[in-house]
Design a protein around this motif. Structure first.
Motif, mmCIF file in Angstrom:
data_model
loop_
_atom_site.group_PDB
_atom_site.id
_atom_site.type_symbol
_atom_site.label_atom_id
_atom_site.label_comp_id
_atom_site.label_asym_id
_atom_site.label_seq_id
_atom_site.Cartn_x
_atom_site.Cartn_y
_atom_site.Cartn_z
ATOM 1 N N PRO A 193 81.361 19.784 65.551
ATOM 2 C CA PRO A 193 82.891 19.472 65.614
ATOM 3 C C PRO A 193 83.208 18.477 64.618
ATOM 4 O O PRO A 193 84.298 18.565 64.136
ATOM 5 C CB PRO A 193 83.548 19.019 67.118
ATOM 6 N N SER A 194 81.966 17.797 64.589
ATOM 7 C CA SER A 194 83.057 16.940 63.062
ATOM 8 C C SER A 194 83.033 16.637 61.774
ATOM 9 O O SER A 194 82.063 17.364 61.625
ATOM 10 C CB SER A 194 81.621 15.304 63.824
ATOM 11 N N PRO A 195 83.478 15.550 60.689
ATOM 12 C CA PRO A 195 83.797 16.109 59.713
ATOM 13 C C PRO A 195 81.894 15.836 59.279
ATOM 14 O O PRO A 195 81.161 15.360 59.452
ATOM 15 C CB PRO A 195 84.591 15.303 58.743
ATOM 16 N N PRO A 196 82.264 16.697 58.354
ATOM 17 C CA PRO A 196 80.907 16.027 57.556
ATOM 18 C C PRO A 196 80.107 14.661 56.851
ATOM 19 O O PRO A 196 81.419 14.311 56.446
ATOM 20 C CB PRO A 196 81.013 17.448 56.416
ATOM 21 N N PRO A 197 78.998 14.503 57.610
ATOM 22 C CA PRO A 197 78.592 13.083 56.932
ATOM 23 C C PRO A 197 78.588 13.305 55.662
ATOM 24 O O PRO A 197 78.255 13.890 54.376
ATOM 25 C CB PRO A 197 77.228 12.840 57.455
ATOM 26 N N LEU A 198 78.802 11.657 55.064
ATOM 27 C CA LEU A 198 78.541 11.388 53.645
ATOM 28 C C LEU A 198 77.044 11.174 53.030
ATOM 29 O O LEU A 198 77.346 11.873 51.980
ATOM 30 C CB LEU A 198 79.862 10.226 53.265
ATOM 31 N N CYS A 199 76.800 11.169 53.655
ATOM 32 C CA CYS A 199 75.647 10.626 53.167
ATOM 33 C C CYS A 199 74.021 11.892 53.841
ATOM 34 O O CYS A 199 74.575 11.558 55.255
ATOM 35 C CB CYS A 199 74.980 9.567 52.849
ATOM 36 N N LEU A 200 72.707 12.039 53.532
ATOM 37 C CA LEU A 200 72.101 12.215 54.449
ATOM 38 C C LEU A 200 70.763 11.238 54.344
ATOM 39 O O LEU A 200 70.598 11.270 53.434
ATOM 40 C CB LEU A 200 71.441 14.077 54.447
ATOM 41 N N PRO A 201 70.000 11.729 55.729
ATOM 42 C CA PRO A 201 68.590 10.324 55.186
ATOM 43 C C PRO A 201 67.861 11.490 54.339
ATOM 44 O O PRO A 201 67.803 12.543 54.481
ATOM 45 C CB PRO A 201 68.942 10.131 56.357
ATOM 46 N N SER A 202 67.128 10.423 53.648
ATOM 47 C CA SER A 202 65.913 11.498 52.781
ATOM 48 C C SER A 202 64.110 11.186 53.429
ATOM 49 O O SER A 202 63.851 12.144 53.319
ATOM 50 C CB SER A 202 66.039 10.814 51.554
ATOM 51 N N THR A 203 64.998 9.908 53.683
ATOM 52 C CA THR A 203 63.106 9.647 54.552
ATOM 53 C C THR A 203 63.145 9.159 56.260
ATOM 54 O O THR A 203 62.926 8.319 56.374
ATOM 55 C CB THR A 203 61.935 8.711 53.775
ATOM 56 N N PRO A 204 63.365 9.641 56.999
ATOM 57 C CA PRO A 204 63.974 9.310 58.451
ATOM 58 C C PRO A 204 62.564 8.870 58.852
ATOM 59 O O PRO A 204 61.948 10.225 59.113
ATOM 60 C CB PRO A 204 65.011 10.705 59.100
ATOM 61 N N GLU A 205 62.646 8.315 60.040
ATOM 62 C CA GLU A 205 61.752 7.472 60.744
ATOM 63 C C GLU A 205 61.619 7.920 62.400
ATOM 64 O O GLU A 205 60.586 7.776 63.045
ATOM 65 C CB GLU A 205 60.723 6.455 60.216
ATOM 66 N N SER A 206 62.750 6.877 62.957
ATOM 67 C CA SER A 206 62.955 7.428 64.229
ATOM 68 C C SER A 206 63.500 8.704 65.194
ATOM 69 O O SER A 206 63.554 9.468 64.739
ATOM 70 C CB SER A 206 64.601 6.110 64.154
ATOM 71 N N PRO A 207 62.754 8.522 65.897
ATOM 72 C CA PRO A 207 63.448 9.656 66.778
ATOM 73 C C PRO A 207 64.346 10.443 66.678
ATOM 74 O O PRO A 207 65.420 9.495 66.589
ATOM 75 C CB PRO A 207 62.394 9.175 68.453
ATOM 76 N N GLY A 208 64.761 10.939 66.705
ATOM 77 C CA GLY A 208 66.360 11.690 67.115
ATOM 78 C C GLY A 208 67.073 12.300 65.349
ATOM 79 O O GLY A 208 68.370 12.026 65.751
ATOM 80 N N SER A 209 66.237 11.559 64.564
ATOM 81 C CA SER A 209 67.397 11.133 63.683
ATOM 82 C C SER A 209 67.736 12.755 62.753
ATOM 83 O O SER A 209 68.499 11.825 61.900
ATOM 84 C CB SER A 209 66.183 10.807 62.465
ATOM 85 N N CYS A 210 66.974 13.656 63.183
ATOM 86 C CA CYS A 210 68.286 14.956 63.077
ATOM 87 C C CYS A 210 69.284 15.679 63.332
ATOM 88 O O CYS A 210 70.035 16.052 63.010
ATOM 89 C CB CYS A 210 66.996 16.207 63.152
ATOM 90 N N ASP A 211 69.650 14.753 64.424
ATOM 91 C CA ASP A 211 70.635 14.732 65.513
ATOM 92 C C ASP A 211 72.315 14.435 64.329
ATOM 93 O O ASP A 211 71.823 13.409 63.908
ATOM 94 C CB ASP A 211 70.839 14.180 66.257
ATOM 95 N N GLU A 227 88.681 14.087 51.897
ATOM 96 C CA GLU A 227 88.522 14.621 53.028
ATOM 97 C C GLU A 227 87.531 15.618 52.778
ATOM 98 O O GLU A 227 87.829 16.840 51.977
ATOM 99 C CB GLU A 227 89.743 15.475 54.113
ATOM 100 N N VAL A 228 86.580 15.847 53.222
ATOM 101 C CA VAL A 228 85.834 17.055 53.223
ATOM 102 C C VAL A 228 85.529 17.740 54.314
ATOM 103 O O VAL A 228 85.074 17.278 55.264
ATOM 104 C CB VAL A 228 83.984 16.373 52.397
ATOM 105 N N THR A 229 86.348 19.096 54.375
ATOM 106 C CA THR A 229 86.138 20.249 55.400
ATOM 107 C C THR A 229 83.968 20.674 55.771
ATOM 108 O O THR A 229 83.766 20.938 54.374
ATOM 109 C CB THR A 229 86.721 21.086 55.111
ATOM 110 N N HIS A 230 84.736 21.736 56.231
ATOM 111 C CA HIS A 230 82.638 22.483 56.968
ATOM 112 C C HIS A 230 83.313 23.517 55.366
ATOM 113 O O HIS A 230 82.179 24.069 54.639
ATOM 114 C CB HIS A 230 82.564 23.525 57.642
ATOM 115 N N ASP A 231 84.470 24.182 55.705
ATOM 116 C CA ASP A 231 84.980 25.646 54.358
ATOM 117 C C ASP A 231 84.251 24.746 53.335
ATOM 118 O O ASP A 231 83.463 25.705 52.401
ATOM 119 C CB ASP A 231 86.412 25.452 54.174
ATOM 120 N N GLY A 232 84.349 23.304 52.515
ATOM 121 C CA GLY A 232 83.841 22.767 51.709
ATOM 122 C C GLY A 232 82.519 23.001 51.102
ATOM 123 O O GLY A 232 81.694 23.142 50.321
ATOM 124 N N LEU A 233 81.305 22.437 52.237
ATOM 125 C CA LEU A 233 80.060 22.605 52.083
ATOM 126 C C LEU A 233 79.888 23.873 52.107
ATOM 127 O O LEU A 233 78.514 24.238 51.291
ATOM 128 C CB LEU A 233 79.926 22.083 53.653
#
Length: 507
Positions: A193-211, A227-233
């Motif tokens: 339900p949340s708006p799209p995040p501005l950035c995605l991690p490139s090299t996550p190392e911690s557990p649960g980082s895919c959440d 404002e960026v909507t899911h439609d925009g994605l």
């Protein structure tokens, strides 16, 4: 230059055709997969014939030329049916058989070959149910597929080829796969339900980082953002897929003889919304309770005049010494040098007068009007896929820089309206729209669907056939004529009719 352009125009007017298509490109190595529930809804297809268009397709052996004529696999044409579909004299309407499984949503489809405009039917079509499994980021920046719940989207595509059917056939097999690849990174975001995040991690190392909750939040980058909507994605994913498809055609145009180009009209149904993407002169409309809702617009030298002129103004090297980016009501004559003539440039919608100079004697970048309008006296559409080898006749000037592969995408939210079984989305190549108005299509929708029970699944195929027959006309007076005795469409005609209401249509 003037003689070369005159020769090119004369060739366009006199030939009325296109060079025979070349062998087609092999398919991508991976396959489109769907979960069992979605796969049950997809139409069954017979084993692929050499040269047949398919969602999965078969690769040609090195050096082996594939058949030059193919039709969508969901038509299930026998060898005899394939010959009838290629008959310019009979122009028999082709539809999926009324036996076995139907297209998703009981979609109707019909097509007919041209009246001799080109050697083969250069239209192609695709209808698929595509499963998208989310892509996770793992240690060391390795990307792998997640095994959680993914997304399923329904897909329809019409591809109107020109200068051969290779580009249309390739796009019909592969474009939905590019869309699927673009959506893999968005599965979890679109389901939340949340708006799209501005950035995605490139090299996550911690557990649960895919959440998605662990993704970089907008506030951590700066205090305010657009404002960026899911439609925009989703729209962005479709746009990127078109670009990647075009780039693949550029890479493979020599090795696999993918020549020519195609207009592309695509519909994606995802999470309750319909996304209609158009690049070219095919069109789509919704007919809802008798109301007509345009879902696309045509991209032609006239509708995109200012974009083309601006590019010619900013990059005059693309015009060489042969064309001018300015537009005049008619061709400027040498005897008119020094006189003042009406013109308009990339900034103008109206007209003004200017003094004619020597450069104004060059051929205009955009010439003609209506269906005869051309870019660089060569091509009548300004958006689409392919055309990487296209050059001005008897010249080395490439035309591709003026042709955009990006579609315009319009969004329609199915959940906002109560749809009845007579509400439909109609997709058609320009063979339909050249001789049929929106109002005439809506009248045919009402006339045909009212003759069938609302729960009759064959009603949408009957409607697609009626639309194709109405645009084709009947053979009379050494041509194909409409009831008003006007010329019917001599082009390839392809039509999808997608129902928007009724039990189980898109649940």
């Amino acid at each position: 230059m003037l003689n070369r352009v005159r020769s090119a125009v004369a060739h366009l007017v006199s030939s009325g055709g296109a060079p025979p298509p070349r062998p087609k490109s092999p398919d991508l190595p991976d396959d489109t997969s769907a979960p069992p529930a979605a796969a049950a809804e997809a139409p069954k297809s017979p084993p692929a014939r050499p040269g047949s268009a398919s969602g999965s397709g078969a690769s040609a052996k090195p050096g082996e030329a594939r058949a030059s004529f193919s039709r969508p696999t969901f038509l299930q044409l026998s060898p005899g049916g394939l010959r009838r579909a290629d008959d310019h004299a009979g122009r028999a309407v082709q539809s999926p058989p009324d036996r076995g499984r139907r297209l998703p949503w009981n979609t109707g489809y019909a097509e007919v070959i041209n009246a001799g405009k080109s050697r083969h039917n250069e239209d192609q079509a695709c209808c698929e149910v595509v499963y998208v499994e989310g892509r996770r980021s793992g240690p060391g920046a390795l990307r792998e597929l997640s095994h959680g719940q993914g997304l399923c989207f329904h897909y329809w595509g019409l591809f109107d080829g020109h200068a051969g059917g290779g580009a249309a056939e390739m796009a019909s097999r592969l474009l939905h796969r590019h869309i699927r690849e673009q959506l893999k990174d968005l599965v979890e975001i679109l389901q939340g339900p949340s708006p799209p995040p501005l950035c995605l991690p490139s090299t996550p190392e911690s557990p649960g980082s895919c959440d998605p909750a662990h993704l970089v939040s907008p506030q951590s980058c700066w205090s305010s953002q657009k404002e960026v909507t899911h439609d925009g994605l989703v729209v962005g994913a479709i746009e990127n897929a078109f670009q990647l498809m075009d780039e693949q055609m550029a890479r493979e145009r020599h090795g696999h003889h993918v020549e020519g180009g195609c207009c592309a009209l695509v519909v994606v149904y995802l999470l309750g919304k319909v996304y209609v993407a158009n690049a070219g002169d095919s069109r789509a409309i919704i007919v809802r309770n008798g109301e007509i809702i345009p879902m696309s617009r045509e991209f032609t030298p006239e509708t995109e005049r200012q974009r083309l002129q601006l590019l010619g103004f900013l990059k005059p090297e693309l015009l060489g010494s042969e064309f001018t980016h300015l537009e005049f009501p008619r061709r400027v004559q040498p005897k008119e040098l020094g006189q003042r003539m009406l013109y308009r440039d990339q900034n103008m919608t109206g007209w003004a007068y200017k003094k004619i100079e020597l450069e104004d004697l060059r051929f205009p970048l955009v010439c003609g009007e209506g269906k005869k309008a051309r870019v660089m006296a060569t091509i009548g559409v300004t958006r689409g896929l392919g055309d990487h080898n296209l050059k001005v006749c008897s010249s080395t000037l490439p035309i591709k820089p003026f042709l955009s592969c990006f579609p315009e995408v319009r969004v329609y939210d199915l959940t906002q309206y109560e749809h009845c079984p007579d509400d439909v989305l109609v997709l058609g190549t320009d063979g339909l729209w050249d001789v049929t108005s929106d109002r005439e299509v809506a009248a045919t929708v009402d006339r045909v669907l009212s003759a069938y029970e609302p729960n009759d699944p064959s009603r949408y195929t009957a409607l697609a056939q009626a639309l194709v027959l109405g645009a084709r006309g009947t053979p009379r007076d050494r041509g194909w004529r409409l009831p008003n005795n006007k010329l019917g469409s001599g082009d390839d005609i392809s039509v999808f009719v997608i129902p928007l209401g009724g039990p189980g249509s898109y649940s």
